[in-house]
Design an enzyme around this catalytic site. Structure first.
Site, PDB file in Angstrom:
ATOM      1  N   THR A 125       3.917  -8.737  12.825  1.00  0.00           N
ATOM      2  CA  THR A 125       3.441  -7.664  13.119  1.00  0.00           C
ATOM      3  C   THR A 125       2.401  -7.774  14.215  1.00  0.00           C
ATOM      4  OG1 THR A 125       3.635  -6.679  10.896  1.00  0.00           O
ATOM      5  CG2 THR A 125       2.112  -5.599  12.306  1.00  0.00           C
ATOM      6  N   ILE A 161      -2.365  -9.926   9.267  1.00  0.00           N
ATOM      7  CA  ILE A 161      -1.564 -11.191   8.671  1.00  0.00           C
ATOM      8  C   ILE A 161      -2.306 -11.726   7.514  1.00  0.00           C
ATOM      9  CG2 ILE A 161      -0.851 -13.483   9.452  1.00  0.00           C
ATOM     10  CD1 ILE A 161       0.198 -11.302  11.105  1.00  0.00           C
ATOM     11  N   GLN A 283       4.662  14.976 -27.134  1.00  0.00           N
ATOM     12  CA  GLN A 283       5.932  14.606 -26.539  1.00  0.00           C
ATOM     13  C   GLN A 283       5.807  14.435 -25.101  1.00  0.00           C
ATOM     14  OE1 GLN A 283       8.429  17.829 -27.893  1.00  0.00           O
ATOM     15  NE2 GLN A 283       9.153  16.549 -29.664  1.00  0.00           N
ATOM     16  N   GLU A 367       6.295  -5.839   4.408  1.00  0.00           N
ATOM     17  CA  GLU A 367       7.727  -6.730   4.315  1.00  0.00           C
ATOM     18  C   GLU A 367       8.609  -5.327   4.245  1.00  0.00           C
ATOM     19  OE1 GLU A 367       8.396  -9.995   2.032  1.00  0.00           O
ATOM     20  OE2 GLU A 367       6.446 -10.386   1.545  1.00  0.00           O
TER      21      GLU A 367
END
Length: 386
Positions: A125, A161, A283, A367
C-alpha cells in the site's frame, strides 16, 4: 504435510490455554499501553507461533492451511493485536519468500523468521495506492554498485505497513517496467538496515492497539539484484498469491473473535436481569444470539472447507475472497449485536465489548476491502461459468 493428530491436538490445547490464561488478562493493559509486553513476545517465539506456516526444514511448524486456520480461530478469541505481533511472519510478510524465493533466499531468511529473530512486513500500500494495488508508484531501477554488481535503486513511500516499527525485513512491491498495471511490478526483499530506509511514526488507530502501522520510506535504497523475488514483472502475481492465503487466515481470525463475542454475550445474558428474569429468556435477545451463532457457524464451515481445498492444491481464489468477505462482515454484525445485548455496559470500556467492536472494523478493510472481495468473487464466478 500435516502434523499427526495427537501433536496437532496438543498444539491447539497449548494455544487455547495461552489465549485464556495469558493473553486475555492482558487485554486492557495492551489497550492502555498500545504495546504488547516483551515477555509475551518471547513466549510466542518459544511456542513457535512466528513459524506456523514455515516448513519444518526451515525451523517452522509447517502447518497446512487447514491447521493454520484452526490455530487462527483460537487466536481470534483475544484482542487481534496479539496475533498481529507475529501475523506478518506467518502470513503476508513471509509468504512471498515461501512461494517465490530461491533456495539461497529461503536459507538466509526463513529460519530467523520462523524463530522470531527477524520480524517481517509486507509493503504494498502507498499514499495514493490502496485497492488499486497494481498501480504502485514506488520504483526500482536496475543499476551498478561501486563494485560493478547489479543493484536496484529503490525509491518511494509505503503506507499503513503492519509491524513496520519493528520489522527487520520488508517484502516490497515496486515498479521495474514501463507496463501499466501489475505487469510492471516486481517483488524485493529489503532489509531494514540498508541505507535510505526510514520508518515513520506509528499511526494512532481506531482499534487493534498494540499492533502498529507506519509509513516506510525508501530513498534511493541500493537493493542487491539477488534480493528480487522471482523474475521482473512477477511481483503483482506474487502479491495476489500471498493475499489469497492471508485472506483465509484473516477469515479464520474473524471466526474466533465472533465465537468469543457470542460466548461473552451468552454469559452476560444469563446473569443480567430485566423485567424479573435473565435477559437470556427474552426472545429478542435470543434472536440476536441465534443470528450470531448461525452466521459464525457458516463462516467457520466456509473457512475450513476452503482451507482443505487449498491444501489439496485446488484454485481457491474465489473461495478465499468469499471467506474473507463473509467472515469479516459477519464478525462486524456479531460485534454490533454484542454491544446491543450488553446495552449500556457494551459501551463502557471495562467490559471489553466496545474494544472488540472497534478492533473488528479493520477486518473489512485490510488485505482487500469487502468491495474488492465482491469484485473478485463476481469475476471468478463468471470466469468459471457460474
Amino acid at each position: 504435510m500435516a502434523l499427526d493428530p495427537e501433536t496437532f491436538d496438543a498444539l491447539i490445547d497449548q494455544v487455547r490455554r495461552f489465549v485464556t490464561d495469558r493473553l486475555r488478562p492482558l487485554e486492557a493493559q495492551v489497550e492502555a499501553d498500545d504495546a504488547i509486553p516483551a515477555d509475551v513476545i518471547d513466549e510466542m517465539k518459544a511456542m513457535g507461533l512466528f513459524g506456523l506456516s514455515i516448513a519444518e526444514e526451515h525451523g517452522g511448524l509447517g502447518l497446512t492451511m487447514a491447521e493454520e486456520a484452526r490455530v487462527a480461530i483460537e487466536l481470534g478469541r483475544t484482542t487481534p493485536a496479539f496475533r498481529s505481533s507475529f501475523g506478518t511472519n506467518v502470513g503476508i510478510g513471509s509468504q512471498g519468500l515461501v512461494m517465490a524465493g530461491n533456495a539461497e533466499q529461503k536459507a538466509q531468511w526463513l529460519p530467523r523468521i520462523a524463530s522470531g529473530e527477524v520480524v517481517t512486513s509486507f509493503a504494498l500500500t502507498e499514499p495514493d495506492v490502496g485497492s488499486d494495488s497494481g498501480s504502485v508508484k514506488t520504483r526500482a531501477v536496475l543499476a551498478k554498485d561501486k563494485n560493478g554488481g547489479d543493484v536496484y535503486r529503490l525509491s518511494g513511500t509505503k503506507r499503513y505497513i503492519t509491524n513496520a516499527d519493528k520489522a527487520d525485513l520488508f517484502t516490497v512491491m515496486a515498479r521495474t517496467g514501463k507496463e501499466v498495471g501489475g505487469r510492471g511490478v516486481s517483488a524485493f526483499l529489503v532489509p531494514r538496515d540498508l541505507p535510505g530506509v526510514s520508518i515513520g511514526e506509528p499511526e494512532k488507530k481506531m482499534g487493534q492497539r498494540g499492533a502498529k502501522v507506519a509509513d516506510v520510506v525508501f530513498d534511493d535504497v541500493p537493493v542487491p539484484a539477488v534480493n528480487r523475488l522471482g523474475e521482473e514483472g512477477e511481483g503483482f502475481k506474487i502479491a495476489m498469491r500471498v493475499l489469497d492465503r492471508g485472506r483465509l487466515h484473516i477469515a479464520a481470525v474473524c471466526v474466533g473473535v465472533a465465537e468469543r463475542l457470542i460466548a461473552d454475550c451468552v454469559a452476560y445474558a444469563g446473569t443480567r436481569n430485566q423485567f424479573g428474569k435473565p435477559i437470556a429468556e427474552h426472545q429478542l435477545i435470543q434472536a440476536m444470539i441465534a443470528d450470531s451463532k448461525t452466521e459464525a457457524l457458516a463462516a467457520r464451515a466456509l473457512v475450513l472447507e476452503t482451507a482443505d481445498r487449498k491444501d489439496r492444491g485446488e484454485d481457491v481464489v474465489m473461495e478465499s475472497a468469499a471467506a474473507k468477505y463473509f467472515a469479516s462482515e459477519m464478525v462486524g454484525r456479531v460485534a454490533d449485536r454484542a454491544v446491543q445485548i450488553f446495552g449500556g455496559a457494551g459501551y463502557i470500556a471495562d467490559y471489553g465489548i466496545e474494544r472488540l467492536y472497534r478492533d473488528v472494523r479493520l477486518f473489512r478493510i485490510y488485505e482487500g476491502t469487502s468491495q474488492i472481495q465482491q469484485i473478485i468473487i463476481a469475476r471468478e464466478t463468471m470466469k468459471r461459468g457460474g
